[in-house]
Design an enzyme around this catalytic site. Structure first.
Site, mmCIF file in Angstrom:
data_model
loop_
_atom_site.group_PDB
_atom_site.id
_atom_site.type_symbol
_atom_site.label_atom_id
_atom_site.label_comp_id
_atom_site.label_asym_id
_atom_site.label_seq_id
_atom_site.Cartn_x
_atom_site.Cartn_y
_atom_site.Cartn_z
ATOM 1 N N HIS A 87 1.831 4.763 -2.821
ATOM 2 C CA HIS A 87 1.968 6.207 -2.591
ATOM 3 C C HIS A 87 3.384 6.668 -2.947
ATOM 4 O O HIS A 87 3.572 7.680 -3.624
ATOM 5 C CB HIS A 87 1.717 6.551 -1.122
ATOM 6 N N HIS A 143 0.832 -1.207 0.000
ATOM 7 C CA HIS A 143 0.000 0.000 0.000
ATOM 8 C C HIS A 143 0.871 1.263 0.000
ATOM 9 O O HIS A 143 0.695 2.148 -0.843
ATOM 10 C CB HIS A 143 -0.912 -0.025 1.231
ATOM 11 N N GLU A 144 1.790 1.328 0.930
ATOM 12 C CA GLU A 144 2.650 2.509 1.040
ATOM 13 C C GLU A 144 3.562 2.660 -0.177
ATOM 14 O O GLU A 144 3.875 3.769 -0.584
ATOM 15 C CB GLU A 144 3.469 2.471 2.330
#
Length: 123
Positions: free
Chosen positions: A21, A17-18
């Site tokens: 970003h 997920h990170e």
């Protein structure tokens, strides 16, 4: 043993997920200060090309520090007070902020599709 498996699985999900970003912010030319898996004190950290990569003590989360997108959040993560009202924030286009925000959940969807395909192919 199951708790360790759960923590490992959550760490992998958070990392993916990170990373969404992180990679979109870099590709858009935004400044990224830190990429951390976990919260709290850093157990390991290394600075490469201006980005500090960290593995922190509490493995139930993570963050990417992108000051151009969230300067207040970056200050809070660093443990300092919010930005001074006199400080000027570099305004970036809204579409860049939206892409960075959507990239994390999009990576979770990609992971789910890849895992579904892999599991479907396993006899």
């Amino acid at each position: 043993m199951q708790w360790l498996q759960l923590i490992l699985a959550l760490s992998i999900l958070v990392s993916i997920h990170e990373f969404g970003h992180f990679i979109v912010a870099l590709k858009l030319g935004l400044r990224v200060e830190a990429f951390s898996i976990g919260f709290g004190p850093a157990l390991w950290k290394k600075k490469v090309n201006g980005v500090e990569y960290r593995i922190s003590a509490i493995p139930l989360g993570g963050y990417v520090s992108i000051p151009d997108v969230d300067p207040e959040g970056t200050k809070a993560l660093e443990g300092s007070k919010s930005t001074n009202e006199g400080e000027q924030r570099t305004r970036i286009p809204a579409w860049k902020e939206i892409l960075v925000a959507v990239a994390g959940p999009a990576m979770n969807v990609v992971l789910a599709v890849v895992l579904a395909i892999v599991l479907a192919l396993v006899p």
